[in-house]
Motif scaffolding. Structure first.
Motif, PDB file in Angstrom:
ATOM      1  N   PHE A  82      20.580 -19.005 -39.861  1.00  0.00           N
ATOM      2  CA  PHE A  82      19.763 -19.860 -39.011  1.00  0.00           C
ATOM      3  C   PHE A  82      18.289 -19.818 -39.409  1.00  0.00           C
ATOM      4  O   PHE A  82      17.600 -20.836 -39.370  1.00  0.00           O
ATOM      5  CB  PHE A  82      19.907 -19.437 -37.545  1.00  0.00           C
ATOM      6  CG  PHE A  82      18.925 -20.138 -36.653  1.00  0.00           C
ATOM      7  CD1 PHE A  82      19.181 -21.435 -36.207  1.00  0.00           C
ATOM      8  CD2 PHE A  82      17.728 -19.532 -36.297  1.00  0.00           C
ATOM      9  CE1 PHE A  82      18.266 -22.099 -35.422  1.00  0.00           C
ATOM     10  CE2 PHE A  82      16.809 -20.196 -35.501  1.00  0.00           C
ATOM     11  CZ  PHE A  82      17.076 -21.476 -35.058  1.00  0.00           C
ATOM     12  N   CYS A  83      17.802 -18.679 -39.798  1.00  0.00           N
ATOM     13  CA  CYS A  83      16.354 -18.506 -39.977  1.00  0.00           C
ATOM     14  C   CYS A  83      15.829 -19.315 -41.154  1.00  0.00           C
ATOM     15  O   CYS A  83      16.070 -19.004 -42.305  1.00  0.00           O
ATOM     16  CB  CYS A  83      16.009 -17.029 -40.164  1.00  0.00           C
ATOM     17  SG  CYS A  83      14.223 -16.785 -40.325  1.00  0.00           S
ATOM     18  N   LYS A  84      15.045 -20.343 -40.828  1.00  0.00           N
ATOM     19  CA  LYS A  84      14.505 -21.220 -41.868  1.00  0.00           C
ATOM     20  C   LYS A  84      13.454 -20.526 -42.712  1.00  0.00           C
ATOM     21  O   LYS A  84      13.118 -20.965 -43.800  1.00  0.00           O
ATOM     22  CB  LYS A  84      13.831 -22.425 -41.224  1.00  0.00           C
ATOM     23  CG  LYS A  84      14.787 -23.478 -40.767  1.00  0.00           C
ATOM     24  CD  LYS A  84      13.994 -24.658 -40.236  1.00  0.00           C
ATOM     25  CE  LYS A  84      14.899 -25.560 -39.435  1.00  0.00           C
ATOM     26  NZ  LYS A  84      15.575 -24.816 -38.343  1.00  0.00           N
ATOM     27  N   TYR A  85      12.886 -19.470 -42.183  1.00  0.00           N
ATOM     28  CA  TYR A  85      11.799 -18.797 -42.892  1.00  0.00           C
ATOM     29  C   TYR A  85      12.301 -17.617 -43.717  1.00  0.00           C
ATOM     30  O   TYR A  85      11.536 -16.896 -44.303  1.00  0.00           O
ATOM     31  CB  TYR A  85      10.742 -18.344 -41.886  1.00  0.00           C
ATOM     32  CG  TYR A  85      10.207 -19.508 -41.096  1.00  0.00           C
ATOM     33  CD1 TYR A  85       9.285 -20.370 -41.665  1.00  0.00           C
ATOM     34  CD2 TYR A  85      10.663 -19.765 -39.806  1.00  0.00           C
ATOM     35  CE1 TYR A  85       8.815 -21.460 -40.961  1.00  0.00           C
ATOM     36  CE2 TYR A  85      10.191 -20.858 -39.100  1.00  0.00           C
ATOM     37  CZ  TYR A  85       9.265 -21.699 -39.673  1.00  0.00           C
ATOM     38  OH  TYR A  85       8.803 -22.782 -38.979  1.00  0.00           O
ATOM     39  N   PHE A  98      12.071  -9.026 -41.952  1.00  0.00           N
ATOM     40  CA  PHE A  98      10.732  -9.101 -42.547  1.00  0.00           C
ATOM     41  C   PHE A  98       9.771  -9.694 -41.523  1.00  0.00           C
ATOM     42  O   PHE A  98       9.627 -10.900 -41.392  1.00  0.00           O
ATOM     43  CB  PHE A  98      10.765  -9.922 -43.838  1.00  0.00           C
ATOM     44  CG  PHE A  98      11.519  -9.234 -44.930  1.00  0.00           C
ATOM     45  CD1 PHE A  98      10.877  -8.348 -45.776  1.00  0.00           C
ATOM     46  CD2 PHE A  98      12.886  -9.419 -45.071  1.00  0.00           C
ATOM     47  CE1 PHE A  98      11.575  -7.672 -46.760  1.00  0.00           C
ATOM     48  CE2 PHE A  98      13.593  -8.751 -46.054  1.00  0.00           C
ATOM     49  CZ  PHE A  98      12.938  -7.877 -46.903  1.00  0.00           C
ATOM     50  N   ASN A  99       9.136  -8.791 -40.788  1.00  0.00           N
ATOM     51  CA  ASN A  99       8.274  -9.206 -39.674  1.00  0.00           C
ATOM     52  C   ASN A  99       7.182 -10.177 -40.076  1.00  0.00           C
ATOM     53  O   ASN A  99       6.849 -11.099 -39.343  1.00  0.00           O
ATOM     54  CB  ASN A  99       7.617  -7.969 -39.063  1.00  0.00           C
ATOM     55  CG  ASN A  99       8.608  -7.152 -38.287  1.00  0.00           C
ATOM     56  OD1 ASN A  99       9.546  -7.707 -37.725  1.00  0.00           O
ATOM     57  ND2 ASN A  99       8.421  -5.852 -38.280  1.00  0.00           N
ATOM     58  N   GLU A 100       6.587  -9.944 -41.265  1.00  0.00           N
ATOM     59  CA  GLU A 100       5.432 -10.757 -41.663  1.00  0.00           C
ATOM     60  C   GLU A 100       5.837 -12.197 -41.918  1.00  0.00           C
ATOM     61  O   GLU A 100       5.016 -13.094 -41.900  1.00  0.00           O
ATOM     62  CB  GLU A 100       4.764 -10.189 -42.921  1.00  0.00           C
ATOM     63  CG  GLU A 100       4.017  -8.890 -42.709  1.00  0.00           C
ATOM     64  CD  GLU A 100       4.950  -7.692 -42.619  1.00  0.00           C
ATOM     65  OE1 GLU A 100       6.130  -7.839 -43.022  1.00  0.00           O
ATOM     66  OE2 GLU A 100       4.524  -6.652 -42.121  1.00  0.00           O
ATOM     67  N   VAL A 101       7.100 -12.417 -42.215  1.00  0.00           N
ATOM     68  CA  VAL A 101       7.560 -13.765 -42.531  1.00  0.00           C
ATOM     69  C   VAL A 101       8.086 -14.474 -41.281  1.00  0.00           C
ATOM     70  O   VAL A 101       8.192 -15.689 -41.219  1.00  0.00           O
ATOM     71  CB  VAL A 101       8.669 -13.697 -43.615  1.00  0.00           C
ATOM     72  CG1 VAL A 101       9.024 -15.073 -44.128  1.00  0.00           C
ATOM     73  CG2 VAL A 101       8.224 -12.820 -44.782  1.00  0.00           C
ATOM     74  N   CYS A 102       8.423 -13.681 -40.271  1.00  0.00           N
ATOM     75  CA  CYS A 102       9.001 -14.226 -39.039  1.00  0.00           C
ATOM     76  C   CYS A 102       7.984 -15.119 -38.314  1.00  0.00           C
ATOM     77  O   CYS A 102       6.818 -14.764 -38.188  1.00  0.00           O
ATOM     78  CB  CYS A 102       9.414 -13.074 -38.128  1.00  0.00           C
ATOM     79  SG  CYS A 102       9.877 -13.580 -36.466  1.00  0.00           S
TER      80      CYS A 102
END
Ligand code: SF4
Ligand code: SF4
Lengths: 286, 124
Positions: A82-85, A98-102
């Motif tokens: 689901f996560c587009k990032y 990866f918190n920084e990308v969330c």
């Protein structure tokens, strides 16, 4: 009145113009109107070096990120699909986050069929509020290593008063943080240098404003009396309002290098910036 | 054992692709049978985190070694978690790099660059 001060890249004197405009508004602030300076250049907020605010109140800015309970996770990967990032990866029976990308959309938490993901608050920076002379100073600071300053700007802007004069020192360039910073402003002021490189930057930001349909004008900074000014030519060719030309002289260089606010030290600059402010008020009412 | 190399086209005789996360393909070389396979890199169109997604693709294809010019921090975290070795590519084609690997001539990739994300934007 909210005025955003922008530049194509760093180093054109954007902070110099913002700080001095805010201080030029202080005389008007005597009549109970606010004079506010806001540093939205969250990766490198420099306004405080000049304004040196006191009585600082700090508050953290948090974003929501997922945490996984590995005992519940079955590795179905519904979340990472689901996560587009691409903030989630599944490696060796473990979910990596990866918190920084969330981007804190919360989707993965809803999608997880095992309810293995929960929300967690993570601090990405702080907001400081202080006072310098009669000017209220807000400053956003993004922690090093963080990717997006947008959440900080989103939290800063609602704190600003609707009356008085609010000067927003925007991040350089034309990134999402800039878009966020100028969303609610009445007028955009572009600071341009008198060089070919300056023209290049100017034309980039100009394209953006044409699309956004925000009223805007240019101050030409670091102008030398008898030298050609490609930025000035560009403005004339494209019928862009030139609000003012700020001359370049040793005195400004000296005050800047000592971290002093020109408007507070020198009557000529005080008049110059009060004049700019006046023009901005008139322009934004048009 | 499987070795992967970023590749611009589905061809072992072209130079290694300089990008990792946004390479169009990965050449997948199987040391057991000496054959090449090419994987479409599904991460190329990603809005962000392309490196993470590309690394996930390599993990899922059971690669053990990656030969590349560049690799971002986040991708390296994924690859390290899966114990995939990251080696530095040398000038030359995909096939030549495999040959150098077989001769033991490739060193580990030491510069892992911090995330390169298209927003947050200090453009100076
Ligand atoms: S909250 Fe949204 S952006 Fe963050 S990891 Fe989950 S799905 Fe991805
Ligand atoms: S959706 Fe839930 S169970 Fe599935 S991999 Fe993600 S965290 Fe694990």
């Amino acid at each position: 009145m909210k005025i955003a001060v922008l530049s194509g890249k760093g180093g054109t004197g954007k902070t110099f113009v913002s700080v001095n405009l805010a201080c030029a508004a202080e005389s008007a602030a005597q009549s109970n109107l606010n004079s506010v300076y806001v540093d939205c250049d969250v990766e490198e907020p420099n306004g405080n070096l000049f304004l040196k605010p006191t009585n600082i109140k700090k508050s953290g800015v948090n974003v929501t990120v997922p945490v996984v309970d590995n005992t519940k996770c079955t590795g179905c990967r519904k979340c990472s699909d689901f996560c587009k990032y691409n903030a989630l990866a599944y490696v060796k029976d473990r979910l990596l986050i990866f918190n920084e990308v969330c981007h804190s959309c919360g989707g993965c938490i809803i999608f997880c069929p095992q309810k293995a993901l929960k929300e967690r608050q993570r601090e990405i920076g702080v907001i400081e509020e202080g006072i310098s002379g009669k000017t209220t100073v807000f400053s956003g600071n993004l922690n090093t290593g963080e990717v997006s300053g947008v959440p900080i700007i989103k939290e800063l802007l609602p704190k600003l008063p609707d009356n008085g004069s609010v000067i927003i020192d925007c991040p350089p360039g034309s990134a999402c943080t800039v878009m966020e910073s100028i969303r609610q402003v009445d007028y955009c002021l572009l600071v341009a240098e008198p060089t070919l490189f300056g023209v290049h930057n100017l034309s980039m930001v100009y394209e953006l404003f044409k699309l956004l349909k925000k009223p805007f004008g240019v101050v030409l900074n670091k102008c030398l009396a008898d030298e050609e000014n490609p930025s000035e030519q560009f403005c004339k060719e494209n019928r862009i309002t030139i609000i003012e030309k700020i001359p370049y002289d040793k005195e400004i260089g000296r005050l800047n290098s000592q971290g002093l606010v020109a408007v507070r030290e020198n009557g000529t600059y005080k008049e110059l910036f009060e004049r700019i402010l006046d023009k901005l008020v008139k322009e934004s009412l048009q | 054992m499987k070795i992967v190399i970023p590749a611009e086209t589905k061809n072992k005789d072209i130079p290694v692709c300089p990008s990792f996360g946004r390479t169009p393909y990965f050449a997948l070389y199987d040391t057991e049978n000496g054959k090449y396979e090419f994987l479409d890199n599904t991460a190329t169109a990603s809005q962000g985190g392309a490196g993470i997604k590309a690394a996930q693709l390599l993990v899922d294809n059971e690669a053990k070694v990656l030969i590349t010019y560049r690799c971002g921090e986040n991708a390296a975290d994924v690859l390290n978690a899966a114990k995939i070795k990251i080696l530095k590519a040398q000038d030359g084609t995909v096939q030549e790099n495999i040959a150098k690997y077989n001769e033991g001539k490739l060193a580990g990739l030491t510069e892992i660059h911090p995330g390169f994300h298209n927003h947050g934007g200090n453009q100076s």
